[in-house]
Design a protein around this motif. Structure first.
Motif, mmCIF file in Angstrom:
data_model
loop_
_atom_site.group_PDB
_atom_site.id
_atom_site.type_symbol
_atom_site.label_atom_id
_atom_site.label_comp_id
_atom_site.label_asym_id
_atom_site.label_seq_id
_atom_site.Cartn_x
_atom_site.Cartn_y
_atom_site.Cartn_z
ATOM 1 N N GLY A 117 -0.990 61.655 46.549
ATOM 2 C CA GLY A 117 -1.710 61.389 47.851
ATOM 3 C C GLY A 117 -3.218 61.519 47.782
ATOM 4 O O GLY A 117 -3.734 62.368 47.370
ATOM 5 N N ILE A 118 -3.924 60.497 48.116
ATOM 6 C CA ILE A 118 -5.212 60.264 47.962
ATOM 7 C C ILE A 118 -6.119 60.023 49.243
ATOM 8 O O ILE A 118 -5.646 58.923 49.920
ATOM 9 C CB ILE A 118 -5.601 59.257 46.766
ATOM 10 N N ASP A 119 -7.095 60.658 49.547
ATOM 11 C CA ASP A 119 -7.951 60.201 50.691
ATOM 12 C C ASP A 119 -9.451 60.280 49.716
ATOM 13 O O ASP A 119 -9.964 61.356 49.402
ATOM 14 C CB ASP A 119 -7.883 61.184 51.942
ATOM 15 N N ILE A 120 -10.203 59.043 49.841
ATOM 16 C CA ILE A 120 -11.448 59.211 49.043
ATOM 17 C C ILE A 120 -12.477 59.961 49.683
ATOM 18 O O ILE A 120 -13.395 60.306 49.304
ATOM 19 C CB ILE A 120 -11.996 57.763 48.848
ATOM 20 N N SER A 121 -12.448 60.219 50.917
ATOM 21 C CA SER A 121 -13.382 61.030 51.678
ATOM 22 C C SER A 121 -12.899 62.611 51.618
ATOM 23 O O SER A 121 -13.862 63.543 52.185
ATOM 24 C CB SER A 121 -13.288 60.764 53.142
ATOM 25 N N VAL A 122 -11.749 63.007 51.157
ATOM 26 C CA VAL A 122 -11.529 64.742 51.123
ATOM 27 C C VAL A 122 -11.112 64.699 49.622
ATOM 28 O O VAL A 122 -11.479 65.728 49.113
ATOM 29 C CB VAL A 122 -10.258 64.553 52.087
ATOM 30 N N GLY A 123 -10.107 64.127 48.935
ATOM 31 C CA GLY A 123 -9.578 64.560 47.681
ATOM 32 C C GLY A 123 -8.336 63.848 47.642
ATOM 33 O O GLY A 123 -7.805 62.935 48.179
ATOM 34 N N LYS A 124 -7.621 64.643 46.733
ATOM 35 C CA LYS A 124 -6.221 64.341 46.314
ATOM 36 C C LYS A 124 -5.137 65.536 46.164
ATOM 37 O O LYS A 124 -5.682 66.542 45.813
ATOM 38 C CB LYS A 124 -6.061 63.107 45.246
ATOM 39 N N SER A 125 -3.863 65.066 46.123
ATOM 40 C CA SER A 125 -3.056 66.024 45.965
ATOM 41 C C SER A 125 -1.974 65.390 44.928
ATOM 42 O O SER A 125 -1.538 64.459 45.014
ATOM 43 C CB SER A 125 -2.230 66.421 47.185
ATOM 44 N N VAL A 126 -1.566 66.236 43.984
ATOM 45 C CA VAL A 126 -0.544 65.792 42.824
ATOM 46 C C VAL A 126 0.433 66.787 43.038
ATOM 47 O O VAL A 126 0.146 67.875 42.675
ATOM 48 C CB VAL A 126 -1.407 65.523 41.625
ATOM 49 N N VAL A 127 1.610 66.357 43.053
ATOM 50 C CA VAL A 127 2.850 67.279 42.638
ATOM 51 C C VAL A 127 3.777 66.545 41.608
ATOM 52 O O VAL A 127 3.947 65.303 41.745
ATOM 53 C CB VAL A 127 3.669 67.391 43.791
ATOM 54 N N ASN A 128 4.318 67.121 40.610
ATOM 55 C CA ASN A 128 5.026 66.864 39.380
ATOM 56 C C ASN A 128 6.368 67.372 39.754
ATOM 57 O O ASN A 128 6.982 68.436 39.927
ATOM 58 C CB ASN A 128 4.770 67.126 37.982
ATOM 59 N N ILE A 129 7.489 66.351 39.471
ATOM 60 C CA ILE A 129 8.875 66.865 39.832
ATOM 61 C C ILE A 129 9.829 66.399 38.419
ATOM 62 O O ILE A 129 9.419 65.175 37.943
ATOM 63 C CB ILE A 129 9.470 65.942 40.848
ATOM 64 N N PRO A 130 10.641 67.333 38.169
ATOM 65 C CA PRO A 130 11.184 66.894 36.816
ATOM 66 C C PRO A 130 12.522 65.772 37.312
ATOM 67 O O PRO A 130 12.936 65.810 38.405
ATOM 68 C CB PRO A 130 11.828 67.963 36.312
ATOM 69 N N ILE A 131 12.674 64.599 36.428
ATOM 70 C CA ILE A 131 13.685 63.550 36.846
ATOM 71 C C ILE A 131 14.620 63.537 35.589
ATOM 72 O O ILE A 131 13.960 63.813 34.440
ATOM 73 C CB ILE A 131 12.989 62.383 37.236
ATOM 74 N N THR A 132 15.695 62.790 35.763
ATOM 75 C CA THR A 132 16.542 62.422 34.551
ATOM 76 C C THR A 132 16.623 60.861 34.764
ATOM 77 O O THR A 132 16.922 60.574 35.923
ATOM 78 C CB THR A 132 17.791 63.322 34.458
ATOM 79 N N GLY A 133 16.800 60.174 33.343
ATOM 80 C CA GLY A 133 16.905 58.809 33.432
ATOM 81 C C GLY A 133 15.834 58.338 32.625
ATOM 82 O O GLY A 133 15.061 58.757 31.858
ATOM 83 N N ASN A 134 15.809 56.767 32.679
ATOM 84 C CA ASN A 134 14.918 55.920 31.773
ATOM 85 C C ASN A 134 13.965 55.401 32.648
ATOM 86 O O ASN A 134 13.554 54.245 31.882
ATOM 87 C CB ASN A 134 15.895 55.145 31.087
ATOM 88 N N LEU A 135 13.642 55.651 33.760
ATOM 89 C CA LEU A 135 12.749 54.996 34.663
ATOM 90 C C LEU A 135 11.205 55.272 34.262
ATOM 91 O O LEU A 135 10.743 56.474 34.027
ATOM 92 C CB LEU A 135 12.763 55.166 35.995
ATOM 93 N N ASN A 136 10.214 54.512 33.635
ATOM 94 C CA ASN A 136 8.784 54.467 33.359
ATOM 95 C C ASN A 136 8.396 53.489 33.957
ATOM 96 O O ASN A 136 8.010 52.211 33.424
ATOM 97 C CB ASN A 136 8.885 54.463 31.701
ATOM 98 N N SER A 137 7.808 53.451 35.242
ATOM 99 C CA SER A 137 6.971 52.770 35.920
ATOM 100 C C SER A 137 6.221 53.264 36.996
ATOM 101 O O SER A 137 6.074 54.718 37.172
ATOM 102 C CB SER A 137 8.024 51.661 36.750
ATOM 103 N N ASN A 138 5.711 52.427 37.913
ATOM 104 C CA ASN A 138 4.785 53.185 39.047
ATOM 105 C C ASN A 138 4.807 52.285 40.161
ATOM 106 O O ASN A 138 5.202 51.145 39.762
ATOM 107 C CB ASN A 138 3.404 53.586 38.633
ATOM 108 N N ILE A 139 4.549 52.760 41.211
ATOM 109 C CA ILE A 139 4.550 52.045 42.759
ATOM 110 C C ILE A 139 3.975 52.963 43.712
ATOM 111 O O ILE A 139 3.981 54.196 43.928
ATOM 112 C CB ILE A 139 6.009 51.622 43.064
#
Length: 270
Positions: A213-235
């Motif tokens: 999550g990003i707010d250019i006036s405040v900063g950003k938050s990044v969380v990483n979660i393990p997943i299983t499968g062959n999905l390699n994309s972004n949205i």
């Protein structure tokens, strides 16, 4: 709003094209339209086609499980289909689509049917709580009978609803993710996302889901979660809507399908 303001007994009068509602404190004048196009209650059951009788509480839960995922009620449309004794309910507006399946009783064989209704009719049906709900049809009208309550609605032309069946061929690019972990990650990202947009960035790479999550006036938050499968994309998605969808899933894991950034992301909860 008018009914809530009325006190004791009221008097109704028709004056020209106005309905006058009087009580002891005053009166309201409301313009009314010709009723010729308004659906009338059909009394002769012999001309009705019986489509389905279902437990009202079950039907209520099915509707509520997907109504939360559609927010633009002025554009919301719902499609009921019965095929091989499986009831499928699809709701979509201009931006999102949600559907649920329900296996009907094997004691009866139901005729394959397709009915399309407007969003407000479906919302009204969520008031049914117990007993049996009978669904019948006459020409272009659908009749819902529940205890001493009858709701009649016009059927909408099928060209106005998205063909959801194309989402059933979900392709090969998918992954599984823990629902609770996904919800927590989205909630954290929304803290940093812009208040108006609520946009969340999802990056699926190498068995890892990055939720940002990003707010250019405040900063950003990044969380990483393990997943299983062959999905390699972004949205990028609406984070508030994503939370609504995930909150409806009762399974421990959900499956996410995404062929490309130009295709819809499909979240499968069962």
């Amino acid at each position: 709003p008018i009914i809530k303001q009325l006190n004791d007994e009221v008097i109704l009068e028709k004056v020209n094209n106005n309905l006058i509602i009087k009580d002891k404190f005053g009166e309201f004048s409301i313009k009314y339209s010709n009723s010729n196009g308004f659906p009338k209650k059909i009394i002769d059951n012999s001309i009705l086609t019986n489509i389905l009788t279902i437990d009202a509480l079950v039907f209520n839960k099915l509707l509520k499980s997907i109504l939360i995922n559609v927010t633009e009620e002025d554009f919301g449309i719902c499609r009921f289909t019965i095929n091989n004794n499986i009831l499928n309910i699809v709701i979509n507006d201009r931006k999102r689509l949600s559907f649920v399946n329900h296996n009907l009783t094997e004691d009866n064989t139901y005729t394959n049917t397709e009915i399309i209704l407007n969003y407000k009719t479906i919302v009204e049906l969520t008031n049914t709580l117990s007993g049996n709900l009978a669904i019948k049809q006459h020409n272009n009208e659908i009749i819902f009978e529940y205890q001493n309550y009858t709701l009649i609605s016009r059927i909408i032309n099928s060209k106005h609803i998205v063909d959801y069946t194309k989402f059933m061929n979900l392709g090969q690019s998918c992954c599984k993710v823990n629902v609770k972990e996904f919800i927590k990650a989205v909630q954290r990202s929304l803290i940093m996302s812009q208040i108006i947009s609520k946009i969340v960035y999802l990056n699926f790479q190498n068995n890892n889901l990055e939720v940002c999550g990003i707010d250019i006036s405040v900063g950003k938050s990044v969380v990483n979660i393990p997943i299983t499968g062959n999905l390699n994309s972004n949205i990028t998605v609406n984070g508030s809507f994503l939370l609504n969808v995930l909150s409806c899933i009762q399974m421990e894991e959900c499956t996410i399908y995404l062929e490309s950034i130009n295709s819809p992301m499909v979240i499968h909860g069962e």
